[in-house]
Motif scaffolding. Structure first.
Motif, short mmCIF file in Angstrom:
data_model
loop_
_atom_site.label_atom_id
_atom_site.label_comp_id
_atom_site.label_asym_id
_atom_site.label_seq_id
_atom_site.Cartn_x
_atom_site.Cartn_y
_atom_site.Cartn_z
N ILE A 298 0.84 -1.21 0.00
CA ILE A 298 0.00 0.00 0.00
C ILE A 298 0.87 1.26 0.00
CG2 ILE A 298 -1.69 1.32 1.35
CD1 ILE A 298 -2.81 -1.40 2.31
N ILE A 299 1.90 1.27 0.85
CA ILE A 299 2.81 2.42 0.93
C ILE A 299 3.61 2.57 -0.36
CG2 ILE A 299 4.82 3.35 2.13
CD1 ILE A 299 3.64 1.94 4.69
N ALA A 300 4.08 1.44 -0.93
CA ALA A 300 4.83 1.48 -2.20
C ALA A 300 3.96 2.05 -3.32
CB ALA A 300 5.32 0.08 -2.56
N ALA A 301 2.68 1.64 -3.37
CA ALA A 301 1.76 2.17 -4.38
C ALA A 301 1.55 3.66 -4.19
CB ALA A 301 0.43 1.43 -4.32
N GLY A 302 1.46 4.10 -2.93
CA GLY A 302 1.30 5.52 -2.64
C GLY A 302 2.48 6.34 -3.13
N LEU A 303 3.69 5.80 -2.95
CA LEU A 303 4.90 6.49 -3.43
C LEU A 303 4.89 6.60 -4.95
CD1 LEU A 303 7.66 7.72 -2.82
CD2 LEU A 303 8.62 5.41 -2.87
N LEU A 304 4.48 5.53 -5.63
CA LEU A 304 4.41 5.55 -7.09
C LEU A 304 3.33 6.50 -7.59
CD1 LEU A 304 4.97 1.78 -7.93
CD2 LEU A 304 6.56 3.68 -8.32
N TYR A 305 2.20 6.59 -6.86
CA TYR A 305 1.17 7.59 -7.18
C TYR A 305 1.78 8.99 -7.15
CZ TYR A 305 -3.43 5.21 -7.28
OH TYR A 305 -4.54 4.48 -7.63
N THR A 306 2.55 9.27 -6.11
CA THR A 306 3.17 10.59 -5.95
C THR A 306 4.05 10.93 -7.16
OG1 THR A 306 3.18 10.28 -3.54
CG2 THR A 306 4.59 12.02 -4.44
N ILE A 307 4.90 9.98 -7.53
CA ILE A 307 5.79 10.19 -8.69
C ILE A 307 4.97 10.37 -9.97
CG2 ILE A 307 7.55 9.10 -10.13
CD1 ILE A 307 8.50 7.64 -7.54
N ARG A 308 3.96 9.53 -10.14
CA ARG A 308 3.13 9.58 -11.35
C ARG A 308 2.47 10.94 -11.52
NH1 ARG A 308 -2.36 5.94 -12.06
NH2 ARG A 308 -2.84 6.47 -14.24
N TRP A 309 1.86 11.47 -10.46
CA TRP A 309 1.14 12.75 -10.58
C TRP A 309 2.09 13.92 -10.81
CZ3 TRP A 309 -2.46 10.16 -11.92
CH2 TRP A 309 -3.30 9.37 -11.14
N PHE A 310 3.25 13.91 -10.16
CA PHE A 310 4.21 15.00 -10.39
C PHE A 310 4.71 14.98 -11.84
CE2 PHE A 310 5.16 15.33 -5.63
CZ PHE A 310 4.54 16.57 -5.53
N LEU A 311 4.88 13.80 -12.42
CA LEU A 311 5.27 13.70 -13.82
C LEU A 311 4.16 14.24 -14.73
CD1 LEU A 311 6.99 10.17 -13.97
CD2 LEU A 311 8.09 12.41 -14.21
N PHE A 312 2.91 13.89 -14.43
CA PHE A 312 1.79 14.38 -15.22
C PHE A 312 1.68 15.91 -15.14
CE2 PHE A 312 -1.36 10.64 -15.92
CZ PHE A 312 -0.33 9.85 -16.39
N GLY A 313 2.17 16.46 -14.04
CA GLY A 313 2.09 17.91 -13.85
C GLY A 313 2.99 18.70 -14.80
#
Length: 384
Positions: free
Chosen positions: A268-283
């Protein structure tokens, strides 16, 4: 009857109903934009759906546990949903759109949760991976997103009703062949449901994970508009969903191999970290094809998060109220988070742009990931 034969109707049901879910999730924002609604007005309509789910999912979950059936409730909901959807796609004033959007989601939202709940129960009964069943929903979503995207590019977004009715009617036919999971021997009552709200570990987890689920639901609602802002077509929106959901299906399909190697909260925590990276890239992205290339991260974020969080809360709730507990989780993951995300996302796009929206989502996901890490450390300390 063999195991595959007993699961075939369930897999077909997940495939066909998630195919309809694609249409609502991927193309309704573009459909509403075609009706000349503003970003804020689209946010209102999209927020109505999770609001309806907030009411309907706990209600139908309780009814299901009380009557000890999922199958009959699903058939009833689908039988009402299809005529309601026909009206929704034929009204054009904002008031009527909001009214029938509420009804559409009131009857459709619990079906997704029931499908996942039934998959989890059947997987437990047969001692197989939940993901091996649930992946058929993802495959239906992926196939529909690609096919419907091409169809709408060739025709027009206003023809969205026809594939919806096609997949929905097939889901209703298959639903009659579903096999109910073995019910709990105890009888459910309001007192047993109240115990869910007194479960401190469960309620804390649901609050913390919402920081991340808000970002997921916001992206679900606005990724079509985001790709359109970057110069993409309906076909590209379909391709982006196809890439994302195929990666999701791959994660679900292989869950039996990787899921038990580490503790649930680690994933769950690993997925949360990847979400963070994903959204900053989309930004910072300015090319829709780069968005599509990065959509493989959908499987590493949503599929891992949803699968492991669903398993985690299943172990926190008694079997007698498992249907209600699953729908409570579904309400938080898709309902409450969807309301906040839809309202917030529409306003941010109106005042700024979609890139700014995704940057803000990156910060939300970061807060959620840090909070869940602290939650995990506290649990580890108490267990020790």
């Amino acid at each position: 009857m063999t195991q595959n034969e007993s699961l075939s109707p369930l897999k077909l049901f997940l495939f066909s109903f998630y195919a309809t879910h694609t249409i609502i999730l991927s193309y309704i924002p573009l459909y509403l934009q075609d009706l000349n609604l503003s970003g804020t007005e689209i946010g209102w309509v999209l927020a109505i759906g999770p609001l309806a789910a907030l009411i309907s999912e706990p209600f139908w979950g309780y009814i299901s546990d009380k009557l000890k059936t999922v199958k009959r409730i699903v058939v009833l909901l689908l039988a009402i949903l299809l005529p309601v959807s026909m009206v929704f796609f034929n009204v054009y004033s904002l008031v009527l759109i909001l009214l029938f959007a509420f009804l559409l989601y009131f009857f459709s939202a619990p079906i997704t949760a029931f499908g996942d709940s039934l998959s989890q129960r059947r997987a437990d009964e047969l001692h197989i991976s939940f993901g091996s069943i649930r992946m058929w929903g993802s495959i239906g979503f992926a196939v529909s997103s690609l096919a419907v995207g091409q169809y709408l590019t060739w025709t027009n977004i206003e023809n969205i009703i026809w594939p919806y009715l096609l997949f929905g009617a097939f889901a209703l036919i298959v639903a009659f062949r579903l096999t109910d999971a073995e019910p709990a021997k105890e009888s459910v009552n309001l007192k047993s449901v109240k115990q869910l709200f007194k479960n401190g570990k469960l309620m804390t987890f649901l609050v913390l994970i919402m920081f991340i689920t808000i970002t997921h639901r916001t992206s679900d609602s606005y990724i079509g508009i985001y790709i359109a802002e970057l110069g993409g077509t309906e076909s590209l929106v379909g391709i982006s969903w196809f890439v994302g959901v195929i990666s999701e299906a791959a994660i679900f399909a292989t869950a039996g191999y990787w899921f038990r190697k580490y503790k649930t909260l680690f994933f769950i925590i690993a997925a949360g970290l990847l979400y963070t990276i994903r959204w900053f890239l989309f930004g910072i992205i300015q090319d829709p094809w780069i968005v599509i290339a990065l959509q493989f991260m959908h499987g590493l974020t949503f599929a891992v998060m949803y699968l492991t969080a669903f398993d985690y809360i299943t172990r926190l709730i008694p079997k007698v109220v498992q249907g209600t507990g699953h729908l409570m989780f579904h309400t938080v993951f898709f309902g409450v988070s969807g309301i906040i995300g839809s309202l917030m996302g529409g306003s941010i796009i109106d005042y700024y742009d979609a890139n700014m929206l995704y940057t803000i989502l990156g910060f939300f996901a970061l807060v959620g990931t840090v909070s869940l890490s602290i939650y995990h450390l506290v649990l580890e300390k108490r267990t020790a």
